[in-house]
Design a protein around this motif. Structure first.
Motif, PDB file in Angstrom:
ATOM      1  N   MET A   1       0.817  -1.218   0.000  1.00 25.01           N
ATOM      2  CA  MET A   1       0.000   0.000   0.000  1.00 25.01           C
ATOM      3  C   MET A   1       0.851   1.268   0.000  1.00 25.01           C
ATOM      4  O   MET A   1       0.347   2.349  -0.246  1.00 25.01           O
ATOM      5  N   TRP A   2       2.134   1.147   0.248  1.00 28.86           N
ATOM      6  CA  TRP A   2       3.036   2.293   0.203  1.00 28.86           C
ATOM      7  C   TRP A   2       3.775   2.339  -1.131  1.00 28.86           C
ATOM      8  O   TRP A   2       4.582   3.205  -1.364  1.00 28.86           O
ATOM      9  N   GLY A   3       3.517   1.354  -1.980  1.00 27.70           N
ATOM     10  CA  GLY A   3       4.241   1.228  -3.240  1.00 27.70           C
ATOM     11  C   GLY A   3       3.657   2.089  -4.347  1.00 27.70           C
ATOM     12  O   GLY A   3       2.898   3.036  -4.113  1.00 27.70           O
ATOM     13  N   LYS A   4       3.995   1.717  -5.558  1.00 25.90           N
ATOM     14  CA  LYS A   4       3.546   2.445  -6.742  1.00 25.90           C
ATOM     15  C   LYS A   4       2.116   2.026  -7.087  1.00 25.90           C
ATOM     16  O   LYS A   4       1.812   0.835  -7.196  1.00 25.90           O
ATOM     17  N   LYS A   5       1.271   3.030  -7.274  1.00 28.82           N
ATOM     18  CA  LYS A   5      -0.114   2.760  -7.647  1.00 28.82           C
ATOM     19  C   LYS A   5      -0.140   2.067  -9.004  1.00 28.82           C
ATOM     20  O   LYS A   5       0.529   2.489  -9.938  1.00 28.82           O
ATOM     21  N   GLN A   6      -0.928   0.999  -9.092  1.00 28.45           N
ATOM     22  CA  GLN A   6      -0.991   0.181 -10.292  1.00 28.45           C
ATOM     23  C   GLN A   6      -2.175   0.510 -11.201  1.00 28.45           C
ATOM     24  O   GLN A   6      -2.118   0.282 -12.402  1.00 28.45           O
ATOM     25  N   ARG A   7      -3.262   1.009 -10.608  1.00 31.47           N
ATOM     26  CA  ARG A   7      -4.510   1.233 -11.352  1.00 31.47           C
ATOM     27  C   ARG A   7      -5.477   1.996 -10.454  1.00 31.47           C
ATOM     28  O   ARG A   7      -5.230   2.131  -9.260  1.00 31.47           O
ATOM     29  N   GLU A   8      -6.591   2.416 -11.018  1.00 32.14           N
ATOM     30  CA  GLU A   8      -7.689   2.923 -10.207  1.00 32.14           C
ATOM     31  C   GLU A   8      -8.425   1.704  -9.640  1.00 32.14           C
ATOM     32  O   GLU A   8      -8.639   0.717 -10.354  1.00 32.14           O
ATOM     33  N   SER A   9      -8.785   1.778  -8.405  1.00 32.16           N
ATOM     34  CA  SER A   9      -9.438   0.650  -7.743  1.00 32.16           C
ATOM     35  C   SER A   9     -10.793   0.353  -8.370  1.00 32.16           C
ATOM     36  O   SER A   9     -11.560   1.266  -8.672  1.00 32.16           O
ATOM     37  N   SER A  10     -11.063  -0.940  -8.547  1.00 31.18           N
ATOM     38  CA  SER A  10     -12.388  -1.372  -8.998  1.00 31.18           C
ATOM     39  C   SER A  10     -13.000  -2.356  -8.005  1.00 31.18           C
ATOM     40  O   SER A  10     -13.975  -3.024  -8.316  1.00 31.18           O
ATOM     41  N   VAL A  11     -12.414  -2.420  -6.825  1.00 27.74           N
ATOM     42  CA  VAL A  11     -12.901  -3.358  -5.816  1.00 27.74           C
ATOM     43  C   VAL A  11     -14.192  -2.823  -5.181  1.00 27.74           C
ATOM     44  O   VAL A  11     -14.307  -1.638  -4.889  1.00 27.74           O
ATOM     45  N   VAL A  12     -15.178  -3.715  -5.047  1.00 31.28           N
ATOM     46  CA  VAL A  12     -16.449  -3.393  -4.399  1.00 31.28           C
ATOM     47  C   VAL A  12     -16.541  -4.289  -3.169  1.00 31.28           C
ATOM     48  O   VAL A  12     -16.501  -5.511  -3.287  1.00 31.28           O
ATOM     49  N   LEU A  13     -16.648  -3.651  -2.010  1.00 28.28           N
ATOM     50  CA  LEU A  13     -16.591  -4.399  -0.747  1.00 28.28           C
ATOM     51  C   LEU A  13     -17.830  -4.162   0.097  1.00 28.28           C
ATOM     52  O   LEU A  13     -18.466  -3.104  -0.005  1.00 28.28           O
ATOM     53  N   PRO A  14     -18.134  -5.112   0.980  1.00 28.11           N
ATOM     54  CA  PRO A  14     -19.206  -4.886   1.946  1.00 28.11           C
ATOM     55  C   PRO A  14     -18.825  -3.745   2.901  1.00 28.11           C
ATOM     56  O   PRO A  14     -17.675  -3.311   2.944  1.00 28.11           O
ATOM     57  N   SER A  15     -19.769  -3.306   3.673  1.00 26.32           N
ATOM     58  CA  SER A  15     -19.608  -2.159   4.565  1.00 26.32           C
ATOM     59  C   SER A  15     -18.457  -2.322   5.561  1.00 26.32           C
ATOM     60  O   SER A  15     -18.429  -3.282   6.330  1.00 26.32           O
ATOM     61  N   PHE A  16     -17.533  -1.359   5.526  1.00 27.09           N
ATOM     62  CA  PHE A  16     -16.454  -1.332   6.515  1.00 27.09           C
ATOM     63  C   PHE A  16     -17.039  -1.092   7.906  1.00 27.09           C
ATOM     64  O   PHE A  16     -16.610  -1.691   8.881  1.00 27.09           O
ATOM     65  N   GLU A  17     -18.000  -0.180   7.987  1.00 27.92           N
ATOM     66  CA  GLU A  17     -18.587   0.154   9.293  1.00 27.92           C
ATOM     67  C   GLU A  17     -19.234  -1.061   9.946  1.00 27.92           C
ATOM     68  O   GLU A  17     -19.080  -1.269  11.151  1.00 27.92           O
ATOM     69  N   ASP A  18     -19.940  -1.864   9.171  1.00 31.19           N
ATOM     70  CA  ASP A  18     -20.536  -3.089   9.711  1.00 31.19           C
ATOM     71  C   ASP A  18     -19.450  -4.049  10.189  1.00 31.19           C
ATOM     72  O   ASP A  18     -19.580  -4.678  11.231  1.00 31.19           O
ATOM     73  N   PHE A  19     -18.385  -4.157   9.403  1.00 25.14           N
ATOM     74  CA  PHE A  19     -17.264  -5.018   9.803  1.00 25.14           C
ATOM     75  C   PHE A  19     -16.672  -4.561  11.128  1.00 25.14           C
ATOM     76  O   PHE A  19     -16.426  -5.371  12.018  1.00 25.14           O
ATOM     77  N   TYR A  20     -16.446  -3.261  11.273  1.00 24.79           N
ATOM     78  CA  TYR A  20     -15.853  -2.746  12.506  1.00 24.79           C
ATOM     79  C   TYR A  20     -16.771  -2.977  13.705  1.00 24.79           C
ATOM     80  O   TYR A  20     -16.296  -3.258  14.805  1.00 24.79           O
ATOM     81  N   LYS A  21     -18.070  -2.887  13.516  1.00 20.34           N
ATOM     82  CA  LYS A  21     -19.025  -3.177  14.593  1.00 20.34           C
ATOM     83  C   LYS A  21     -18.938  -4.643  15.008  1.00 20.34           C
ATOM     84  O   LYS A  21     -18.904  -4.956  16.199  1.00 20.34           O
ATOM     85  N   ILE A  22     -18.903  -5.547  14.034  1.00 23.90           N
ATOM     86  CA  ILE A  22     -18.767  -6.979  14.324  1.00 23.90           C
ATOM     87  C   ILE A  22     -17.463  -7.237  15.061  1.00 23.90           C
ATOM     88  O   ILE A  22     -17.422  -7.960  16.058  1.00 23.90           O
ATOM     89  N   LEU A  23     -16.396  -6.647  14.567  1.00 27.34           N
ATOM     90  CA  LEU A  23     -15.076  -6.851  15.165  1.00 27.34           C
ATOM     91  C   LEU A  23     -15.033  -6.320  16.590  1.00 27.34           C
ATOM     92  O   LEU A  23     -14.489  -6.986  17.485  1.00 27.34           O
ATOM     93  N   LYS A  24     -15.600  -5.140  16.834  1.00 23.71           N
ATOM     94  CA  LYS A  24     -15.622  -4.585  18.193  1.00 23.71           C
ATOM     95  C   LYS A  24     -16.260  -5.556  19.170  1.00 23.71           C
ATOM     96  O   LYS A  24     -15.766  -5.759  20.275  1.00 23.71           O
ATOM     97  N   ASP A  25     -17.367  -6.173  18.774  1.00 21.55           N
ATOM     98  CA  ASP A  25     -18.051  -7.135  19.636  1.00 21.55           C
ATOM     99  C   ASP A  25     -17.164  -8.343  19.937  1.00 21.55           C
ATOM    100  O   ASP A  25     -17.147  -8.846  21.053  1.00 21.55           O
ATOM    101  N   LYS A  26     -16.418  -8.800  18.957  1.00 21.23           N
ATOM    102  CA  LYS A  26     -15.558  -9.974  19.141  1.00 21.23           C
ATOM    103  C   LYS A  26     -14.279  -9.652  19.904  1.00 21.23           C
ATOM    104  O   LYS A  26     -13.692 -10.543  20.511  1.00 21.23           O
ATOM    105  N   LEU A  27     -13.862  -8.407  19.896  1.00 25.49           N
ATOM    106  CA  LEU A  27     -12.644  -8.008  20.604  1.00 25.49           C
ATOM    107  C   LEU A  27     -12.838  -7.843  22.098  1.00 25.49           C
ATOM    108  O   LEU A  27     -11.887  -7.810  22.860  1.00 25.49           O
ATOM    109  N   LYS A  28     -14.080  -7.743  22.533  1.00 28.25           N
ATOM    110  CA  LYS A  28     -14.371  -7.524  23.954  1.00 28.25           C
ATOM    111  C   LYS A  28     -13.870  -8.641  24.822  1.00 28.25           C
ATOM    112  O   LYS A  28     -13.795  -9.763  24.520  1.00 28.25           O
TER     113      LYS A  28
END
Length: 121
Positions: free
Chosen positions: A94-121
């Motif tokens: 991620m600190w390297g040379k950019k290769q392209r414009e991103s075309s990745v479509v991902l599920p909600s980061f916010e939902d992931f962080y909520k799930i993770l917070k619950d599991k980290l407790k």
């Protein structure tokens, strides 16, 4: 950066990015991992393992990158990044040379962080 978890030994922060990216920091200032007490090392590995497994389960990345540099911030910390062939830098770091414009479509980061917070407790 926003924190999603903290205890007496470590804290976990979100790195704003096009990819899921978390950082685990020691609370106390250790320059090298080998200088960390055993309980800090165990806490880091436990949380790192959990984060990696949750990233794989939730995002289904092509690879999870785990890195520890600390050249600019001489404080023990680890980066955990879910990587995708369609992200802007893959296969470079991620600190390297950019290769392209991103075309990745991902599920909600916010939902992931909520799930993770619950599991980290």
């Amino acid at each position: 950066m926003s924190s999603i978890y903290e205890n007496d030994l470590i804290k976990i922060e979100i790195e704003k990015s096009e990819i899921p990216w978390l950082k685990i920091f020691t609370v106390h200032n250790y320059k090298e991992f080998s200088q960390c007490p055993k309980e800090v090392k165990e806490e880091i590995w436990e949380k790192l393992d959990l984060i990696e497994k949750e990233m794989i389960s939730y995002f289904n990345p092509d690879k999870v990158n785990i890195a520890s540099f600390g050249n600019y911030v001489p404080h023990v910390h680890f980066h955990i990044m879910a990587r995708f062939k369609e992200d802007s830098y893959f296969p470079e770091c991620m600190w390297g040379k950019k290769q392209r414009e991103s075309s990745v479509v991902l599920p909600s980061f916010e939902d992931f962080y909520k799930i993770l917070k619950d599991k980290l407790k």
